[in-house]
Design a protein around this motif. Structure first.
Motif, short mmCIF file in Angstrom:
data_model
loop_
_atom_site.label_atom_id
_atom_site.label_comp_id
_atom_site.label_asym_id
_atom_site.label_seq_id
_atom_site.Cartn_x
_atom_site.Cartn_y
_atom_site.Cartn_z
N TYR A 221 -11.72 11.29 63.99
CA TYR A 221 -10.86 11.79 63.00
C TYR A 221 -9.57 11.45 63.59
O TYR A 221 -8.61 10.80 62.92
N ALA A 222 -8.92 12.25 64.75
CA ALA A 222 -7.63 11.94 65.15
C ALA A 222 -7.71 12.69 66.53
O ALA A 222 -8.15 13.77 66.50
N GLY A 223 -7.00 12.22 67.55
CA GLY A 223 -7.04 12.86 68.73
C GLY A 223 -8.37 13.18 69.09
O GLY A 223 -9.02 12.40 69.43
N ARG A 225 -10.29 15.21 67.87
CA ARG A 225 -11.40 15.61 67.02
C ARG A 225 -12.10 14.48 66.10
O ARG A 225 -11.77 13.36 65.71
#
Lengths: 299, 358
Positions: A221-223, A225
């Motif tokens: 998702y991002a980073g 996550r």
């Protein structure tokens, strides 16, 4: 971007040599035509076809590792290229009537090349099916090469949104979205350093993939996550799956470059679709994750 | 008087400090250092030797190159998370040993040229909130949003690290929701407000003086002394634009003319105009920015009514104020107040008076 060409040095040399030999043979046997005899339209047409065949050859070589399928494709395209090349040379060099090999080059190389290319494409398709099988759980339904995340090779958030839009469009099917992130990853990154932290994310991605079902989809998702799309899955089943992922990560002994073991915990959030839009579903799963993260871990 | 400040072409940023953090990050992803430094005027051997000083313009060019070579929206956030406390000498020690949030923010505010050369910070405590506002230091142009993302991620990350807890920041952005909201969500937090006219982070003021666990008082005292020496050697704490903005903001109740500002600088109006033009701005723009931010603060944090704000900013009549406010923000003061009240989860004060009337 030149990536794979260096693997195919000998093939490139062979194609260049062959093209030169044909040129030399033509020059040795015949004489150049005068300017007024040259049909420029034919040169443009046949030359363009030769140029395109050469370009295809380059694209294929640059995108593929060595191997059987690559050899078929290259041999086939080389045949086609040589046939067109002879065609072009015919336009500018007059060969005596007694010479017949030029017809063989023209009419023989083309069908031979076509056959080899067909064989190559057939095996390419077999190979692609095998790769698709390997990519399961990393992509579903449609492919978009621009949406792969550089670090983990998973698909990224835009792909997740499009994928969810398609899943949610199918009426009457339960879909649950799971969000996962590493507990206190910010601290982990500061303690491990960026390189180890990046590697941790890569290895976590592999670990999560191993623990998912064939039809589930894992995205970054991002980073730190990750998102998991669980098609045909209700809340109860999703909770069980989440428990399995948490247990798997609890027992994952990540090794730093210094060889030290580093354990981590996963935070999980779930949202089961109830006729929401993709963004709303993602938002609910995120909120669930953040709400559960605030609660102290059970002893 | 107007404080001395740096400009876009002043070379004072240690290239081996924050710029190297970005270089390492992008090179770790497989970029070549020569392409990263193209058109920056920096040379790798000088940077690596710790000798090179970069100007804000050179740092901005480096950011421009980095974004081309690593075109992922996470770059700014990753860069920010790696920045602080950092290894930038005394100022990093000062930040790393801050005993609470209030004093950590004071480092960003008073040693800004050392710790955040491209964006300036202004901290305001108003009512029950603390507001950390980010402003363009010297004309960032297209890289402005990248810088906001970087500094917000940096401050959120370092305060989480030093305090040992996740602080409930509220994030407010002057620009619309970007195409990659997930990066904001994961790297910053869930309380995000776009199209909100200011780039600011808000927090309940109670967090300002909660003691933090990592600080050493002795190390901090030494770092403070060294940091003041560094600043004295540089000759400035902040940028020229920020110094002028501060001057205008302090005198926001008495409209200041270009001539007055020039004489406060000890320069001619023509010189002042030229200096501002060099950094892509002009006097009226700065004056409008100062008045707009003052008005937004009063509306959002102090709970002023439209008339009170108009009087505070010395507008003769409310219509005039409404017209100016609309020019600054595109909204009427009341609409803007409603929007900002939502940011803080507060009931809208004007709505309450409507209920009373019913």
């Amino acid at each position: 971007m030149i990536r794979m060409l260096h693997l195919h040095r000998w093939k490139i040399l062979a194609v260049a040599t062959l093209a030169n030999l044909v040129l030399l043979a033509n020059l040795a046997a015949g004489d150049p035509k005068g300017l007024e005899e040259i049909a420029w339209l034919d040169i443009a047409g046949e030359g363009g076809a030769a140029l395109l065949a050469f370009l295809w050859l380059g694209l294929i070589l640059n995108s593929r590792p060595s191997g059987r399928v690559t050899n078929y494709l290259v041999a086939g395209l080389t045949g086609i290229f040589i046939a067109y090349w002879q065609d072009v040379l015919d336009e500018v060099i007059r060969l005596p009537e007694a010479v017949v090999w030029d017809h063989w080059v023209e009419s023989g190389a083309m069908p031979l090349g076509m056959v080899l290319l067909t064989l190559g494409i057939y095996h390419w398709q077999r190979e692609q099916l095998a790769i698709n099988e390997q990519l399961r759980r990393r992509e579903r339904i449609f492919r978009e090469h621009r949406s792969f995340d550089r670090l983990t090779n998973l698909t990224s958030a835009p792909y997740l949104r499009r994928q969810l839009a398609m899943e949610l469009g199918e009426a009457g099917r339960a879909v649950t979205l799971m969000m996962l992130d590493v507990n206190r990853f910010d601290h982990v990154r500061r303690q491990l350093g960026s390189r180890d932290a990046d590697r941790l994310l890569q290895e976590l991605a592999e670990l999560l993939l191993l623990n998912l079902r064939q039809d589930d989809l894992l995205c970054r998702y991002a980073g730190d996550r990750f998102a998991v799309v669980l098609p045909g899955t209700g809340e109860r089943e999703a909770t069980l799956l989440a428990g399995e992922l948490i247990a798997a990560v609890d027992h994952f002994a990540f090794k730093t470059r210094q060889g030290e073991t580093r354990l981590q915990r996963l935070d999980v959030g779930l949202a089961t679709a109830r006729g929401d839009e993709p963004d709303a579903l993602i938002e609910r799963a995120n909120q669930d994750l953040e709400a559960r993260r605030e609660q102290p871990a059970p002893a | 008087m107007i404080e001395a400040g740096y400009e876009l072409d002043d070379k004072f940023i240690g290239a081996h400090h924050q710029p190297v953090t970005l270089m390492d990050l992008v090179c770790d992803q497989g970029a070549e250092v020569d392409r990263l430094l193209r058109h920056t005027g920096l040379f790798y051997h000088e940077v690596a030797a710790g000798r090179a000083l970069a100007s804000p313009r050179q740092y901005l060019q480096l950011i421009h190159n980095a974004r081309r070579l690593y075109p992922e929206p996470e770059l700014s956030f990753l860069h920010g998370q790696r920045l602080f406390p950092g290894h930038y000498g005394a100022v990093s020690a000062l930040l790393g040993n801050a005993p609470d949030l209030g004093l950590a923010l004071a480092v960003f505010e008073s040693a800004q040229s050392l710790i955040s050369p491209l964006l300036t910070t202004r901290v305001a405590r108003a009512g029950d909130y603390c507001c950390v506002q980010w402003l363009d230091a010297c004309g960032a142009g297209d890289e402005y949003r990248f810088l906001v993302e970087t500094m917000m991620a940096g401050l959120a990350s370092v305060t989480r690290w030093l305090s040992g807890e996740r602080l409930p920041w509220i994030f407010q952005f002057s620009y619309p929701r970007p195409a990659y909201p997930e990066q904001y969500r994961v790297h910053l937090g869930s309380d995000l407000h776009f199209d909100a006219h200011m780039d600011a982070m808000l927090l309940p003021a109670g967090y300002l003086d909660r003691p933090w666990p990592r600080a050493s008082a002795t190390a901090r005292a030494l770092a403070l002394r060294d940091c003041e020496n560094d600043l004295a050697r540089l000759g400035f704490r902040t940028s020229f634009i920020q110094a002028l903005y501060d001057y205008l903001r302090q005198r926001v109740r008495e409209p200041v003319s270009l001539e007055q500002a020039a004489s406060a600088l000890g320069a001619s109006p023509a010189t002042l105009k030229r200096r501002l033009r060099r950094q892509g701005t002009h006097f009226q723009q700065l004056l409008d920015r100062a008045r707009k931010h003052e008005a937004l603060h009063l509306l959002q944090l102090h709970g002023y009514s439209n008339d009170q704000v108009a009087r505070h900013l010395s507008f003769n009549d409310p219509t005039n104020f409404r017209r100016s406010f609309k020019r600054w923000t595109g909204l009427t003061p009341s609409a803007c107040r409603r929007l900002l009240a939502r940011t803080l989860d507060r009931p809208d004060p004007s709505a309450r008076s409507d209920e009373g009337a019913c």
